[in-house]
Every structure is written in structure tokens, then in C-alpha cells.
Design a protein around this motif. Structure first.
Motif, PDB file in Angstrom:
ATOM      1  N   VAL A   6       0.852  -1.186   0.000  1.00 29.45           N
ATOM      2  CA  VAL A   6       0.000   0.000   0.000  1.00 29.45           C
ATOM      3  C   VAL A   6       0.887   1.235   0.000  1.00 29.45           C
ATOM      4  O   VAL A   6       1.719   1.406   0.889  1.00 29.45           O
ATOM      5  N   PRO A   7       0.753   2.119  -0.995  1.00 34.21           N
ATOM      6  CA  PRO A   7       1.607   3.304  -1.050  1.00 34.21           C
ATOM      7  C   PRO A   7       1.077   4.411  -0.147  1.00 34.21           C
ATOM      8  O   PRO A   7      -0.045   4.341   0.364  1.00 34.21           O
ATOM      9  N   ALA A   8       1.866   5.446   0.044  1.00 31.95           N
ATOM     10  CA  ALA A   8       1.356   6.657   0.687  1.00 31.95           C
ATOM     11  C   ALA A   8       0.264   7.221  -0.209  1.00 31.95           C
ATOM     12  O   ALA A   8       0.457   7.365  -1.418  1.00 31.95           O
ATOM     13  N   MET A   9      -0.900   7.504   0.369  1.00 29.53           N
ATOM     14  CA  MET A   9      -2.025   7.950  -0.445  1.00 29.53           C
ATOM     15  C   MET A   9      -3.124   8.542   0.416  1.00 29.53           C
ATOM     16  O   MET A   9      -3.136   8.387   1.632  1.00 29.53           O
ATOM     17  N   ALA A  10      -4.054   9.230  -0.273  1.00 28.71           N
ATOM     18  CA  ALA A  10      -5.292   9.699   0.342  1.00 28.71           C
ATOM     19  C   ALA A  10      -6.411   9.398  -0.633  1.00 28.71           C
ATOM     20  O   ALA A  10      -6.215   9.421  -1.849  1.00 28.71           O
ATOM     21  N   GLY A  11      -7.599   9.087  -0.099  1.00 27.99           N
ATOM     22  CA  GLY A  11      -8.715   8.793  -0.987  1.00 27.99           C
ATOM     23  C   GLY A  11     -10.049   8.875  -0.279  1.00 27.99           C
ATOM     24  O   GLY A  11     -10.128   8.778   0.948  1.00 27.99           O
ATOM     25  N   THR A  12     -11.087   9.087  -1.074  1.00 25.27           N
ATOM     26  CA  THR A  12     -12.463   9.087  -0.580  1.00 25.27           C
ATOM     27  C   THR A  12     -13.153   7.837  -1.097  1.00 25.27           C
ATOM     28  O   THR A  12     -13.113   7.543  -2.299  1.00 25.27           O
ATOM     29  N   VAL A  13     -13.784   7.088  -0.194  1.00 28.33           N
ATOM     30  CA  VAL A  13     -14.450   5.833  -0.549  1.00 28.33           C
ATOM     31  C   VAL A  13     -15.958   6.059  -0.634  1.00 28.33           C
ATOM     32  O   VAL A  13     -16.559   6.675   0.250  1.00 28.33           O
ATOM     33  N   GLU A  14     -16.567   5.549  -1.712  1.00 32.40           N
ATOM     34  CA  GLU A  14     -18.008   5.633  -1.905  1.00 32.40           C
ATOM     35  C   GLU A  14     -18.639   4.250  -1.787  1.00 32.40           C
ATOM     36  O   GLU A  14     -18.038   3.251  -2.170  1.00 32.40           O
ATOM     37  N   ALA A 162     -25.461  -9.250  -9.646  1.00 27.64           N
ATOM     38  CA  ALA A 162     -26.421 -10.349  -9.521  1.00 27.64           C
ATOM     39  C   ALA A 162     -26.967 -10.728 -10.886  1.00 27.64           C
ATOM     40  O   ALA A 162     -26.946  -9.934 -11.839  1.00 27.64           O
ATOM     41  N   ASN A 163     -27.480 -11.942 -10.983  1.00 25.38           N
ATOM     42  CA  ASN A 163     -28.095 -12.404 -12.229  1.00 25.38           C
ATOM     43  C   ASN A 163     -29.296 -11.536 -12.583  1.00 25.38           C
ATOM     44  O   ASN A 163     -30.097 -11.177 -11.716  1.00 25.38           O
ATOM     45  N   GLY A 164     -29.404 -11.189 -13.854  1.00 24.93           N
ATOM     46  CA  GLY A 164     -30.562 -10.433 -14.323  1.00 24.93           C
ATOM     47  C   GLY A 164     -30.521  -8.954 -14.039  1.00 24.93           C
ATOM     48  O   GLY A 164     -31.507  -8.255 -14.276  1.00 24.93           O
ATOM     49  N   GLN A 165     -29.392  -8.439 -13.530  1.00 23.27           N
ATOM     50  CA  GLN A 165     -29.278  -7.019 -13.227  1.00 23.27           C
ATOM     51  C   GLN A 165     -28.042  -6.446 -13.898  1.00 23.27           C
ATOM     52  O   GLN A 165     -26.959  -7.033 -13.815  1.00 23.27           O
ATOM     53  N   ALA A 166     -28.214  -5.307 -14.560  1.00 25.66           N
ATOM     54  CA  ALA A 166     -27.094  -4.681 -15.245  1.00 25.66           C
ATOM     55  C   ALA A 166     -26.208  -3.907 -14.276  1.00 25.66           C
ATOM     56  O   ALA A 166     -24.980  -3.894 -14.413  1.00 25.66           O
ATOM     57  N   GLU A 167     -26.832  -3.242 -13.280  1.00 28.66           N
ATOM     58  CA  GLU A 167     -26.080  -2.440 -12.326  1.00 28.66           C
ATOM     59  C   GLU A 167     -25.646  -3.286 -11.129  1.00 28.66           C
ATOM     60  O   GLU A 167     -26.345  -4.236 -10.752  1.00 28.66           O
ATOM     61  N   PRO A 168     -24.506  -2.964 -10.509  1.00 28.20           N
ATOM     62  CA  PRO A 168     -24.034  -3.742  -9.354  1.00 28.20           C
ATOM     63  C   PRO A 168     -25.019  -3.706  -8.193  1.00 28.20           C
ATOM     64  O   PRO A 168     -25.641  -2.679  -7.920  1.00 28.20           O
ATOM     65  N   ALA A 169     -25.163  -4.841  -7.517  1.00 25.04           N
ATOM     66  CA  ALA A 169     -25.964  -4.884  -6.296  1.00 25.04           C
ATOM     67  C   ALA A 169     -25.217  -4.212  -5.150  1.00 25.04           C
ATOM     68  O   ALA A 169     -25.826  -3.685  -4.217  1.00 25.04           O
ATOM     69  N   LEU A 170     -23.883  -4.226  -5.229  1.00 27.29           N
ATOM     70  CA  LEU A 170     -23.051  -3.587  -4.215  1.00 27.29           C
ATOM     71  C   LEU A 170     -21.802  -3.055  -4.895  1.00 27.29           C
ATOM     72  O   LEU A 170     -21.164  -3.769  -5.680  1.00 27.29           O
ATOM     73  N   SER A 171     -21.480  -1.815  -4.620  1.00 26.46           N
ATOM     74  CA  SER A 171     -20.265  -1.217  -5.172  1.00 26.46           C
ATOM     75  C   SER A 171     -19.549  -0.451  -4.070  1.00 26.46           C
ATOM     76  O   SER A 171     -20.146   0.376  -3.371  1.00 26.46           O
ATOM     77  N   LEU A 172     -18.269  -0.750  -3.899  1.00 22.77           N
ATOM     78  CA  LEU A 172     -17.438  -0.096  -2.894  1.00 22.77           C
ATOM     79  C   LEU A 172     -16.148   0.315  -3.579  1.00 22.77           C
ATOM     80  O   LEU A 172     -15.429  -0.536  -4.093  1.00 22.77           O
ATOM     81  N   GLY A 173     -15.874   1.613  -3.643  1.00 22.63           N
ATOM     82  CA  GLY A 173     -14.674   2.017  -4.362  1.00 22.63           C
ATOM     83  C   GLY A 173     -14.271   3.449  -4.104  1.00 22.63           C
ATOM     84  O   GLY A 173     -14.998   4.238  -3.488  1.00 22.63           O
ATOM     85  N   PHE A 174     -13.082   3.792  -4.586  1.00 23.88           N
ATOM     86  CA  PHE A 174     -12.564   5.137  -4.426  1.00 23.88           C
ATOM     87  C   PHE A 174     -13.203   6.079  -5.428  1.00 23.88           C
ATOM     88  O   PHE A 174     -13.223   5.806  -6.627  1.00 23.88           O
ATOM     89  N   ALA A 175     -13.737   7.200  -4.925  1.00 25.61           N
ATOM     90  CA  ALA A 175     -14.208   8.271  -5.798  1.00 25.61           C
ATOM     91  C   ALA A 175     -13.025   9.131  -6.222  1.00 25.61           C
ATOM     92  O   ALA A 175     -13.019   9.695  -7.318  1.00 25.61           O
ATOM     93  N   ASP A 176     -12.045   9.254  -5.344  1.00 24.99           N
ATOM     94  CA  ASP A 176     -10.777   9.894  -5.703  1.00 24.99           C
ATOM     95  C   ASP A 176      -9.653   9.139  -5.009  1.00 24.99           C
ATOM     96  O   ASP A 176      -9.833   8.578  -3.923  1.00 24.99           O
ATOM     97  N   PHE A 177      -8.509   9.087  -5.677  1.00 31.06           N
ATOM     98  CA  PHE A 177      -7.364   8.318  -5.184  1.00 31.06           C
ATOM     99  C   PHE A 177      -6.113   9.099  -5.554  1.00 31.06           C
ATOM    100  O   PHE A 177      -5.819   9.299  -6.730  1.00 31.06           O
ATOM    101  N   ASP A 178      -5.397   9.580  -4.533  1.00 32.52           N
ATOM    102  CA  ASP A 178      -4.251  10.456  -4.764  1.00 32.52           C
ATOM    103  C   ASP A 178      -3.016   9.899  -4.077  1.00 32.52           C
ATOM    104  O   ASP A 178      -2.800  10.130  -2.874  1.00 32.52           O
ATOM    105  N   PRO A 179      -2.179   9.128  -4.806  1.00 32.84           N
ATOM    106  CA  PRO A 179      -0.940   8.633  -4.207  1.00 32.84           C
ATOM    107  C   PRO A 179       0.041   9.773  -3.985  1.00 32.84           C
ATOM    108  O   PRO A 179       0.077  10.736  -4.747  1.00 32.84           O
ATOM    109  N   GLY A 180       0.817   9.664  -2.918  1.00 32.09           N
ATOM    110  CA  GLY A 180       1.790  10.697  -2.605  1.00 32.09           C
ATOM    111  C   GLY A 180       1.931  10.881  -1.116  1.00 32.09           C
ATOM    112  O   GLY A 180       1.123  10.386  -0.327  1.00 32.09           O
ATOM    113  N   ALA A 181       2.972  11.588  -0.707  1.00 31.38           N
ATOM    114  CA  ALA A 181       3.266  11.800   0.713  1.00 31.38           C
ATOM    115  C   ALA A 181       2.121  12.529   1.408  1.00 31.38           C
ATOM    116  O   ALA A 181       1.474  13.396   0.822  1.00 31.38           O
ATOM    117  N   GLN A 182       1.869  12.153   2.674  1.00 34.22           N
ATOM    118  CA  GLN A 182       0.792  12.739   3.468  1.00 34.22           C
ATOM    119  C   GLN A 182       1.363  13.461   4.688  1.00 34.22           C
ATOM    120  O   GLN A 182       2.465  13.167   5.148  1.00 34.22           O
TER     121      GLN A 182
END
Length: 240
Positions: A6-14, A162-182
Motif C-alpha cells: 500500500v503506497p502513501a495515499m489519500a482517498g475518498t471511498v463511496e 447479480a443475475n438479471g441485473q445490469a447495475e451492481p448490487a453492491l459497489s465499494l470504491g474510491f471516488a478519488d485516489f491520490d498517491p503521494g506523501a501525506q
């Protein structure tokens, strides 16, 4: 991906949750879930939004870990890392990289693992790792898709489809991801005046494991099936 540092970074999770079930400890509505900071050398800060207290913050300088609850002005102090059995599951889930790695370790034996093209997450190029249930698995889920950063090999987004659905039933991810010294100040914590401070080791000693086991037995909780077929079943107490 499993071995990437895991690098030095900052991020917002959605978080987007269309499972139809609440996830204990996490907000019931979609939106920003957490802010994550690391220095790449074991120090981190996780500010987690919750329905119960508004925000809980976990801060570690590598030697001491604090869990700060702003709502009731209380803090729990651990020497070293928070023991896994006492850390809240939602703290691990709030980090897409940790959640993705744990899921892959558990599910890869029961899945077909493939690479399915490239995409962009948090305005960064990613390749997509896909776990598909093997034909022997019986499940309503179609696949789990993990977007892995091309530069750092860190999972940036986890999606459950899920089967029969185009959109994810669950999504967890970074809305922004900024590697670098903190800023080093992010990884230190001094309890504000008037804070109720609890020693984490002493708090752990107070956990009555026998009573916990008795409660599980009384609810008849057990797991049925394996892999993608695993189901947790139990009895709802009378009056609930």
C-alpha cells in the motif's frame, strides 16, 4: 494484487448498496463512506461515516492505535495494531483494497478468475479482475468485479453483480485516489479534554466469550453450504 504494498495515499471511498439488506455498522444511504490516508509505512487514518455515531476515526502511528468516536467523545487505545477480533468489521470493509483482498482469498477456490479488459476508476487506468462462480456453485450472484490500479496494483473498486441485473448490487470504491506523501500529523492523535479513554487490552479482557457462545447457541446460528452457496441461518427471537 494480493501482495502489492500500500503506497502513501489519500482517498475518498463511496458505497452503493442495492442488496436490499443493511450492512451493520455502515450508512443505510449511498454516498461517501470514508476518507482513507496512509503513509506507505504502516501508519494510517480512517474516518468512517456511520448511521449510529456520525463518524468514527481510527488512527495509527505504527506503535499506538486509537479509535475515536466523535458523537460520544470516547476513545479506545490499543498498543500496536487493533486485534482483528476486536476491530469492527465495517472498518475493514471501508477500505476497498482490504475488502477485495479478503474476498479473493476466500472465494478464489470456488471461482473462475479472469482478466476482463480495462477501465477507469477515480480517473485512473485500471484492469478488471473478475471472479465468476464455478458451474457447481448455486448462487444468485453473477460475478464479482475488482478494478485494480495499473500503477500501484491496489484494488480501487469492488463490485458485486447479480443475475438479471445490469447495475451492481453492491459497489465499494474510491471516488478519488491520490498517491503521494501525506501530512505526518494525520497519523497522530491526542484525546481532546473531557474524552473518556478506555484501554483496549482491558476492554478485550472484559468480553465474556462464554456468554457470547451461549447467545449464538440460543439463536441456532450456523452456516450451510460452501463457497458461493454459503448461507448463514438462525432463529429470530420471540417478539422480534
Amino acid at each position: 494484487m494480493l501482495d502489492a504494498d500500500v503506497p502513501a495515499m489519500a482517498g475518498t471511498v463511496e458505497l452503493t448498496n442495492d442488496l436490499g439488506l443493511p450492512i451493520p455498522g455502515l450508512p443505510s444511504s449511498d454516498g461517501d463512506l470514508a476518507r482513507v490516508f496512509t503513509d506507505g509505512d504502516g501508519r494510517f487514518r480512517l474516518a468512517l461515516q456511520t448511521d449510529q455515531s456520525g463518524e468514527r476515526t481510527v488512527i495509527s502511528d505504527g506503535a499506538t492505535t486509537w479509535i475515536w468516536d466523535a458523537a460520544n467523545r470516547s476513545a479506545v487505545k490499543f498498543d500496536g495494531a487493533v486485534p482483528g477480533e476486536h476491530g469492527a468489521p465495517e472498518d475493514r470493509l471501508a477500505d476497498p483494497a482490504t475488502a477485495a483482498r479478503e474476498l479473493v482469498k476466500v472465494m478464489q477456490e470456488d471461482s473462475t478468475v479472469t482478466i476482463d479488459g480495462t477501465a477507469r476508476v477515480a480517473d485512473r487506468p485500471v484492469y478488471q479482475l473478475v471472479l465468476t462462480p464455478k458451474p457447481t456453485e448455486r448462487t444468485l450472484l453473477r460475478e464479482v468485479r475488482i478494478s485494480v490500479d495499473e500503477a500501484t496494483r491496489l484494488p480501487l473498486r469492488l463490485e458485486v453483480l447479480a443475475n438479471g441485473q445490469a447495475e451492481p448490487a453492491l459497489s465499494l470504491g474510491f471516488a478519488d485516489f491520490d498517491p503521494g506523501a501525506q501530512d505526518p500529523a494525520l497519523f497522530t492523535f491526542t484525546p481532546p479534554a473531557g474524552t473518556e479513554v478506555t484501554d483496549g487490552a482491558e476492554k478485550a479482557k472484559g468480553v465474556d466469550r462464554e456468554k457470547g457462545a451461549e447467545l449464538i447457541d440460543s439463536l441456532g446460528i450456523k452456516t450451510v453450504g460452501e463457497g458461493w452457496d454459503t448461507v448463514l441461518v438462525g432463529k429470530v427471537p420471540r417478539g422480534c
